[in-house]
Design a protein around this motif. Sequence first.
Motif, PDB file in Angstrom:
ATOM      1  N   ASN A 130      35.914 -48.437 -33.020  1.00  0.00           N
ATOM      2  CA  ASN A 130      34.917 -48.908 -33.975  1.00  0.00           C
ATOM      3  C   ASN A 130      35.045 -48.111 -35.267  1.00  0.00           C
ATOM      4  O   ASN A 130      35.434 -46.928 -35.256  1.00  0.00           O
ATOM      5  CB  ASN A 130      33.498 -48.737 -33.408  1.00  0.00           C
ATOM      6  CG  ASN A 130      33.282 -49.527 -32.143  1.00  0.00           C
ATOM      7  OD1 ASN A 130      33.042 -50.729 -32.176  1.00  0.00           O
ATOM      8  ND2 ASN A 130      33.380 -48.845 -30.996  1.00  0.00           N
ATOM      9  N   PHE A 131      34.676 -48.754 -36.382  1.00  0.00           N
ATOM     10  CA  PHE A 131      34.851 -48.133 -37.689  1.00  0.00           C
ATOM     11  C   PHE A 131      33.547 -48.221 -38.479  1.00  0.00           C
ATOM     12  O   PHE A 131      32.827 -49.220 -38.411  1.00  0.00           O
ATOM     13  CB  PHE A 131      35.982 -48.815 -38.456  1.00  0.00           C
ATOM     14  CG  PHE A 131      37.308 -48.713 -37.751  1.00  0.00           C
ATOM     15  CD1 PHE A 131      38.139 -47.638 -37.969  1.00  0.00           C
ATOM     16  CD2 PHE A 131      37.696 -49.682 -36.832  1.00  0.00           C
ATOM     17  CE1 PHE A 131      39.355 -47.519 -37.300  1.00  0.00           C
ATOM     18  CE2 PHE A 131      38.901 -49.580 -36.160  1.00  0.00           C
ATOM     19  CZ  PHE A 131      39.728 -48.494 -36.398  1.00  0.00           C
ATOM     20  N   GLU A 132      33.300 -47.165 -39.247  1.00  0.00           N
ATOM     21  CA  GLU A 132      32.080 -47.068 -40.043  1.00  0.00           C
ATOM     22  C   GLU A 132      32.452 -46.847 -41.508  1.00  0.00           C
ATOM     23  O   GLU A 132      33.315 -46.024 -41.825  1.00  0.00           O
ATOM     24  CB  GLU A 132      31.216 -45.915 -39.542  1.00  0.00           C
ATOM     25  CG  GLU A 132      29.919 -45.748 -40.285  1.00  0.00           C
ATOM     26  CD  GLU A 132      29.092 -44.598 -39.755  1.00  0.00           C
ATOM     27  OE1 GLU A 132      28.047 -44.279 -40.370  1.00  0.00           O
ATOM     28  OE2 GLU A 132      29.497 -44.004 -38.731  1.00  0.00           O
ATOM     29  N   HIS A 133      31.792 -47.581 -42.382  1.00  0.00           N
ATOM     30  CA  HIS A 133      32.058 -47.472 -43.805  1.00  0.00           C
ATOM     31  C   HIS A 133      31.520 -46.153 -44.353  1.00  0.00           C
ATOM     32  O   HIS A 133      30.364 -45.802 -44.125  1.00  0.00           O
ATOM     33  CB  HIS A 133      31.401 -48.649 -44.543  1.00  0.00           C
ATOM     34  CG  HIS A 133      31.658 -48.674 -46.004  1.00  0.00           C
ATOM     35  ND1 HIS A 133      30.769 -49.212 -46.913  1.00  0.00           N
ATOM     36  CD2 HIS A 133      32.712 -48.217 -46.736  1.00  0.00           C
ATOM     37  CE1 HIS A 133      31.258 -49.101 -48.127  1.00  0.00           C
ATOM     38  NE2 HIS A 133      32.433 -48.499 -48.046  1.00  0.00           N
ATOM     39  N   VAL A 134      32.361 -45.432 -45.112  1.00  0.00           N
ATOM     40  CA  VAL A 134      31.929 -44.230 -45.817  1.00  0.00           C
ATOM     41  C   VAL A 134      31.396 -44.701 -47.174  1.00  0.00           C
ATOM     42  O   VAL A 134      32.128 -44.791 -48.167  1.00  0.00           O
ATOM     43  CB  VAL A 134      33.089 -43.233 -45.969  1.00  0.00           C
ATOM     44  CG1 VAL A 134      32.614 -41.956 -46.665  1.00  0.00           C
ATOM     45  CG2 VAL A 134      33.697 -42.895 -44.607  1.00  0.00           C
ATOM     46  N   GLU A 135      30.127 -45.026 -47.220  1.00  0.00           N
ATOM     47  CA  GLU A 135      29.563 -45.736 -48.359  1.00  0.00           C
ATOM     48  C   GLU A 135      29.549 -44.920 -49.642  1.00  0.00           C
ATOM     49  O   GLU A 135      29.561 -45.475 -50.743  1.00  0.00           O
ATOM     50  CB  GLU A 135      28.132 -46.185 -48.016  1.00  0.00           C
ATOM     51  CG  GLU A 135      28.075 -47.182 -46.870  1.00  0.00           C
ATOM     52  CD  GLU A 135      26.656 -47.633 -46.566  1.00  0.00           C
ATOM     53  OE1 GLU A 135      25.731 -47.196 -47.299  1.00  0.00           O
ATOM     54  OE2 GLU A 135      26.481 -48.418 -45.623  1.00  0.00           O
TER      55      GLU A 135
END
Length: 360
Positions: free
Chosen positions: A121-126
């Motif tokens: 799973n991947f999470e955006h580094v906003e």
Amino acid sequence: MAKRVILLIGTKKGTFIAESDEARQDWSLRGPFCDAWPINHVVGDAATGTIYAAGGNEWFGPSVWKSTDLGVTWTRSGNGFNYAEGEDPVKSAWSLAKSHGRLHVGVEPAGLFVSGDDGENFEHVESLRAHPSRETWVPGAGGLILHSIVPHPDDPNELWVAISTAGVFHTADGGRTFDARNKGTRAGFMPEGMQYPETGQCVHCIVMAAGRPDRLYQQNHTGMYRCDDGGEQWVSIEEGLPSEFGFPAAAHPHDADTVFFIPLNGAIEGRYVPDGKTAVWRSRDAGSTWSALRNGLPQENAFFGVLRQAMATDNLDQAGIYFGTNTGTLYGSRDEGDTWGVVAQHLPVIHSVETMVIDA
């Protein structure tokens, strides 16, 4: 213990894997993998033997492929590659860096994602796309892409990224904030008097010097550069090179003063090796002087280019260096560029070359 040298090759039509022993004389080739998707970057984690491949396009969507058995089998995930509603969707995964238990992914349109579960799973580094300069980022010829990710080897909170065309950005707090690191790099395509902006540079590649995390080398649309302070101030090191334009760079694995570049003839002159004569240029003194390495490389009618992620070194005592062309030939040297040979040919367009050295 004997070593296996593995070359990880990302191409327009999938991932390929070339293997040799530490003599690096004879190579075997396997592939294409990843269902022959367009693959932009392939990296390996020598500690585990895991291979990761980033790719996709606007038709397939973005994905990261993973193999835990050196390419025999693969899994694929695009979970989490999403921007906020109303923003242009993520087209493809472009670059990879595995460090400190995390997998970072650069994407198009430019942004940074991170996985803490080994690519499931991947999470955006906003915070990166929240940088005040965001509205001024524009696509280069290859699109608006985050193509270079350079983690600090000791500090898990520190990271550099490069975006074409926006520049180099740095975080020291694990991605909570980013600051621009472009002072001294020239945007030669801008009007006179506006060529040294805070952001807006067309960075082509950044790499870190061995054993000196604050020393970075950069190949740029308009110049070759080095910094010795983590990107606070860049200095030109292009004197002695045949062109200010090119894409890939590779740092020596043991010597912080040795770096390799492949200049091309220019942005609007064809983007091929100067005069159709192939050379990798090497500096042994951090860019003060350069020498052309040509022995074994074609010296006539060579009208190919080498893309930004398509050159790498291995970490053997006498380093090997490898580069792939946009005409599908992979060249290698086992003596730090003094002599060259063909590792593989007739491949699709080569987007990236990386290495992994593991126990045999």
